[in-house]
Design a protein around this motif. Structure first.
Motif, PDB file in Angstrom:
ATOM      1  N   UNK A   1      -2.328 -16.885   5.617  1.00 16.96           N
ATOM      2  CA  UNK A   1      -1.959 -16.689   7.007  1.00 16.96           C
ATOM      3  C   UNK A   1      -2.964 -17.450   7.877  1.00 16.96           C
ATOM      4  N   UNK A   2      -2.494 -18.037   8.954  1.00 17.21           N
ATOM      5  CA  UNK A   2      -3.367 -18.855   9.792  1.00 17.21           C
ATOM      6  C   UNK A   2      -4.373 -18.029  10.578  1.00 17.21           C
ATOM      7  N   UNK A   3      -4.140 -16.771  10.709  1.00 17.77           N
ATOM      8  CA  UNK A   3      -5.071 -15.900  11.417  1.00 17.77           C
ATOM      9  C   UNK A   3      -4.672 -14.455  11.212  1.00 17.77           C
ATOM     10  N   UNK A   4      -5.515 -13.536  11.718  1.00 17.88           N
ATOM     11  CA  UNK A   4      -5.252 -12.119  11.523  1.00 17.88           C
ATOM     12  C   UNK A   4      -3.958 -11.686  12.203  1.00 17.88           C
ATOM     13  N   UNK A   5      -3.558 -12.355  13.291  1.00 14.69           N
ATOM     14  CA  UNK A   5      -2.330 -11.975  13.989  1.00 14.69           C
ATOM     15  C   UNK A   5      -1.110 -12.137  13.078  1.00 14.69           C
ATOM     16  N   UNK A   6      -1.062 -13.205  12.279  1.00 11.40           N
ATOM     17  CA  UNK A   6       0.059 -13.391  11.353  1.00 11.40           C
ATOM     18  C   UNK A   6       0.043 -12.326  10.263  1.00 11.40           C
ATOM     19  N   UNK A   7      -1.160 -11.962   9.794  1.00 10.50           N
ATOM     20  CA  UNK A   7      -1.263 -10.895   8.798  1.00 10.50           C
ATOM     21  C   UNK A   7      -0.777  -9.571   9.384  1.00 10.50           C
ATOM     22  N   UNK A   8      -1.160  -9.290  10.625  1.00  9.72           N
ATOM     23  CA  UNK A   8      -0.694  -8.075  11.303  1.00  9.72           C
ATOM     24  C   UNK A   8       0.834  -8.056  11.353  1.00  9.72           C
ATOM     25  N   UNK A   9       1.423  -9.186  11.691  1.00  5.62           N
ATOM     26  CA  UNK A   9       2.881  -9.267  11.799  1.00  5.62           C
ATOM     27  C   UNK A   9       3.557  -8.934  10.478  1.00  5.62           C
ATOM     28  N   UNK A  10       3.037  -9.470   9.359  1.00  2.00           N
ATOM     29  CA  UNK A  10       3.646  -9.185   8.063  1.00  2.00           C
ATOM     30  C   UNK A  10       3.427  -7.737   7.632  1.00  2.00           C
ATOM     31  N   UNK A  11       2.239  -7.180   7.907  1.00  2.00           N
ATOM     32  CA  UNK A  11       1.987  -5.782   7.539  1.00  2.00           C
ATOM     33  C   UNK A  11       2.900  -4.842   8.329  1.00  2.00           C
ATOM     34  N   UNK A  12       3.107  -5.122   9.613  1.00  2.48           N
ATOM     35  CA  UNK A  12       4.022  -4.300  10.410  1.00  2.48           C
ATOM     36  C   UNK A  12       5.457  -4.454   9.909  1.00  2.48           C
ATOM     37  N   UNK A  13       5.825  -5.677   9.536  1.00  2.35           N
ATOM     38  CA  UNK A  13       7.169  -5.893   9.001  1.00  2.35           C
ATOM     39  C   UNK A  13       7.360  -5.105   7.709  1.00  2.35           C
ATOM     40  N   UNK A  14       6.328  -5.075   6.867  1.00  2.87           N
ATOM     41  CA  UNK A  14       6.412  -4.287   5.631  1.00  2.87           C
ATOM     42  C   UNK A  14       6.561  -2.804   5.950  1.00  2.87           C
ATOM     43  N   UNK A  15       5.793  -2.314   6.922  1.00  2.72           N
ATOM     44  CA  UNK A  15       5.908  -0.908   7.306  1.00  2.72           C
ATOM     45  C   UNK A  15       7.311  -0.570   7.796  1.00  2.72           C
ATOM     46  N   UNK A  16       7.928  -1.488   8.534  1.00  5.79           N
ATOM     47  CA  UNK A  16       9.249  -1.244   9.124  1.00  5.79           C
ATOM     48  C   UNK A  16      10.394  -1.574   8.181  1.00  5.79           C
ATOM     49  N   UNK A  17      10.061  -2.124   6.993  1.00  6.12           N
ATOM     50  CA  UNK A  17      11.119  -2.513   6.073  1.00  6.12           C
ATOM     51  C   UNK A  17      11.795  -3.808   6.441  1.00  6.12           C
ATOM     52  N   UNK A  18      11.152  -4.624   7.286  1.00  2.12           N
ATOM     53  CA  UNK A  18      11.723  -5.906   7.685  1.00  2.12           C
ATOM     54  C   UNK A  18      11.260  -7.022   6.751  1.00  2.12           C
ATOM     55  N   UNK A  19      11.818  -8.213   6.935  1.00  3.29           N
ATOM     56  CA  UNK A  19      11.447  -9.366   6.107  1.00  3.29           C
ATOM     57  C   UNK A  19      10.003  -9.753   6.374  1.00  3.29           C
ATOM     58  N   UNK A  20       9.341 -10.250   5.339  1.00  2.00           N
ATOM     59  CA  UNK A  20       7.957 -10.715   5.452  1.00  2.00           C
ATOM     60  C   UNK A  20       7.898 -12.188   5.094  1.00  2.00           C
ATOM     61  N   UNK A  21       6.923 -12.889   5.654  1.00  2.00           N
ATOM     62  CA  UNK A  21       6.804 -14.325   5.381  1.00  2.00           C
ATOM     63  C   UNK A  21       6.209 -14.591   4.008  1.00  2.00           C
ATOM     64  N   UNK A  22       5.511 -13.594   3.437  1.00  2.00           N
ATOM     65  CA  UNK A  22       4.876 -13.788   2.131  1.00  2.00           C
ATOM     66  C   UNK A  22       5.890 -13.798   0.996  1.00  2.00           C
ATOM     67  N   UNK A  23       7.101 -13.407   1.290  1.00  2.00           N
ATOM     68  CA  UNK A  23       8.130 -13.347   0.243  1.00  2.00           C
ATOM     69  C   UNK A  23       9.447 -13.803   0.840  1.00  2.00           C
ATOM     70  N   UNK A  24      10.142 -14.671   0.141  1.00  2.00           N
ATOM     71  CA  UNK A  24      11.414 -15.187   0.633  1.00  2.00           C
ATOM     72  C   UNK A  24      12.414 -14.043   0.759  1.00  2.00           C
TER      73      UNK A  24
END
Length: 725
Positions: free
Chosen positions: A338-361
């Protein structure tokens, strides 16, 4: 045991294995020892070049600053008088100072006071870093970062600052309790643990927004308050974003620092991302991501970004998508994180919400699951009517997954078997007749041997010898190895797509007499595809980690994790004879070690041009051309029309029908001017015009080529002496 008697390495290792996250003795990881290049233990202690992390044995600071009542005079007698700060117990010791519990009598509240380790007042650099820590922390006004209240110097010369005091425990203490079976409520479940790290990542994202890099994020620097607070502390190693002063310095905690920090490269936002992910890894699996009882092996693993992969049991306890986020954030190459902590935050929140994450297609099945959770009554009602559609979607999803294969390591070579390993797994060829012919030779006559556990190339001879992998390989190919130039010229060559340099793609490091360049050439004519500048020549006696890769129609080369060449070749060499790689000795004595070979299967869904491409590779030019023409007839608006037209022209040229080939290449240029294939068509047409002695038309074609800024022009290399190739 006294502070002056260092604990034995065996003792430190045994105690660390027993507690995993326990804090080791301060002397176990001194900055001075690290600067001398001697790996020692103490992997979870903060280390910073030029600073000691031990404050043990120092007297408490003398805090004699007077209260307001003393300084203002006529005030009610019930107001506190005497010293403003009443010193309490020692709360802890960090990379730059000690932290005490203190009562602020002016504000009638309990605060934490951090005092610079002894001697800092006489060290301008340490003093400046301590003051900058206070200034950095004070301007980062965020709920996840402790506010700084005051900064001053005591009468005995100790510099200190005060900040909010958190009642609770560190995340490191929580991990230690969980390891012993007494899991604290704050980290009772996977979701609780992610929530803690998410709060930390949000604080770091704010710091990144303010252009501040922490560098030392770890469990011991994360405080969990009694009322749900999550606070990131100890900004003593923080630097400004884009700072070049950190390059070459060592800062951070070994267990959690990124590969670039361990290699003394400049840290950036992606280094903090790695530290956050390493902390989350430790929190999820209750063990650090990287460990080895041998300190030297530990540091080698850290520099290469190697982690101790989760076991099957560990993977079963952690959701796959969450683990994908952790592994992406801990990728050895920072460009893939991730280019910065903000992108990591976005993926962790997406995982919490059951949404798509950038770390996995994101897959069809993932989307269906999320839709089901949000619309359960509708899904249940329409389940029977949708059964057939779901079956088809599942089949499509499985096919799509197969398309995106991952790299798999198929072989490694450390040359531990001596010369026998060379004979069994490698073959040698000698390049003769000015790079026009390759002759097989026995290994013992090839100037390649094994010395000190590495392949040794004797460059003192005028002979040019290739060492090629003898095993069978298929699909896309990636090769990684460590090379150490010893003496001679800085011409270090390697090749991919053939069993010798004549028939494949050659990466020339320092070739053609330019020791600050890397050149990619192709085939027997040594056609120069691209040339890139290097920041400096390869240095003798320094180890470099190299990687070359052929994936689809793209060739890549990286040095120490930095990609220096990426080139797409529309006429990619193909066929079984182009599925190998090797190294060359040409005037340079060097060693090769730690070779890792990875392959990736080709996509199951093939291009409609795959069959004619295979025919062309077998030199069945007429049959290949007919297949290309059938595609053009039936798919005039297809995605690969431009490539098909170009390859029709290529077949015509191979059949000796030069005039027709020139016309087809001209059609390709005219019909697809914005496509990259048009550049290759111009090159081919110009070459044929020169062959037919039509120099005026060829000159016009090259002029058109010069007006196209989007591609590096391909040149035909003239044979030169070995030292220049």
């Amino acid at each position: 045991m006294t502070d002056s008697e260092p604990e034995s390495v065996a003792g430190i290792q045994a105690r660390f294995r027993a507690t995993a996250g326990a804090t080791l003795p301060g002397h176990a990881f001194g900055a001075e020892a690290l600067l001398q290049g001697e790996p020692v233990n103490g992997m979870d202690r903060t280390v910073s070049d030029g600073a000691s992390s031990s404050g043990v044995g120092r007297p408490a600071p003398v805090l004699d600053r007077r209260t307001l009542a003393d300084r203002l005079g006529d005030l009610p007698p019930e107001l506190a008088r005497g010293s403003r700060y009443l010193l309490g117990k020692l709360l802890g010791s960090g990379g730059s100072g000690r932290v005490f519990a203190v009562r602020d009598r002016d504000c009638a509240r309990d605060v934490a006071l951090k005092v610079l380790h002894g001697g800092g007042i006489r060290d301008p650099d340490r003093l400046a870093r301590f003051i900058v820590e206070a200034q950095v922390t004070s301007r980062l006004e965020h709920p996840g970062i402790l506010p700084v209240y005051d900064i001053d110097v005591s009468s005995d010369g100790d510099v200190y600052f005060t900040m909010r005091k958190i009642d609770g425990m560190s995340l490191g203490e929580c991990i230690a309790l969980a390891r012993d079976g007494a899991v604290p409520v704050a980290i009772a479940s996977i979701s609780d643990r992610v929530a803690v790290i998410l709060r930390v990542a949000e604080a770091v994202a704010f710091a990144h927004h303010r252009e501040v890099i922490h560098q030392d994020i770890k469990p011991d620097n994360i405080m969990l308050g009694a009322f749900g607070e999550v606070v990131l502390v100890d900004w003593g190693t923080a630097i400004g974003s884009g700072s070049v002063t950190s390059a070459g310095a060592l800062a951070g905690t070994p267990l959690y620092m990124s590969p670039e920090q361990a290699s003394r490269q400049a840290a950036d936002e992606r280094s903090d991302v790695y530290c956050i992910a390493a902390t989350l890894f430790h929190l999820l699996f209750l063990r650090p991501p990287t460990w080895d009882d041998d300190p030297r092996r530990f540091w080698e693993k850290k520099r290469f970004g190697l982690i101790d992969a989760p076991t099957a049991a560990e993977r079963a306890a952690v959701p796959d998508r969450l683990l994908d986020i952790v592994l992406k954030a801990m990728d050895p190459e920072r460009g893939r994180r991730y280019r910065g902590a903000a992108e990591l935050v976005s993926d962790l929140k997406a995982w919490q919400d059951g949404r798509a994450i950038t770390a996995r297609r994101d897959t069809v099945l993932d989307r269906l699951r999320r839709f089901t959770r949000r619309n359960r009554p509708v899904v249940i009602t329409g389940a029977l009517s949708l059964a057939a559609l779901l079956l088809v979607a599942g089949l499509l999803w499985r096919e799509k997954q197969r398309e995106y294969s991952r790299w798999s390591v198929v072989a490694t070579e450390d040359f531990a078997g001596g010369d026998a390993a060379l004979t069994q797994r490698w073959s040698a060829t000698r390049i003769v007749d000015t790079y026009s012919r390759a002759v097989a030779v026995p290994i013992d006559q090839s100037f390649w041997s094994v010395r000190d556990g590495a392949a040794y190339s004797d460059g003192s001879s005028a002979q040019i010898t290739n060492l090629s992998w003898a095993g069978a390989l298929s699909g896309d190919l990636r090769v990684e190895w460590t090379v150490t130039p010893i003496s001679g010229s800085s011409n270090v060559n390697c090749y991919i797509g053939a069993r010798n340099r004549i028939e494949g793609y050659v990466f020339h490091l320092g070739g053609y007499g330019i020791n600050t360049s890397i050149t990619l050439t192709k085939g027997p004519a040594a056609e120069i595809l691209v040339r890139r500048a290097l920041p400096a020549p390869l240095a003798a006696s320094r180890a470099y980690r190299m990687r070359m890769e052929r994936a689809g129609d793209t060739l890549r080369y990286a040095i120490d994790g930095v990609e220096v060449i990426e080139y797409s070749d529309i006429d990619m060499l193909s066929g079984p004879e182009h599925q190998s790689f090797g190294f060359e000795t040409a005037g340079t004595t060097l060693t090769i070690d730690d070779v890792r070979i990875s392959t990736r299967p080709l996509p199951l869904r093939s291009s409609p041009l795959t069959a004619p491409d295979a025919l062309y590779a077998e030199r069945l030019y007429s049959s290949a051309r007919e297949r290309y023409e059938v595609y053009l007839l039936h798919h005039p608006d297809g995605d690969e029309v431009a490539v098909a037209r170009y390859r029709v022209g290529r077949c015509l040229a191979s059949e000796g029908r030069d005039e027709e080939a020139i016309a087809m290449f001209a059609t390709c240029e005219r019909e697809h001017p914005g496509d990259e294939v048009a550049t290759d068509a111009i090159v081919r047409r110009a070459s044929l015009l020169l062959k037919l002695d039509r120099e005026g038309e060829a000159r016009s074609a090259y002029a058109e080529l010069a007006r196209r800024p989007c591609r590096i022009f391909r040149m035909a290399a003239r044979p030169g002496p070995p030292a220049h190739r």
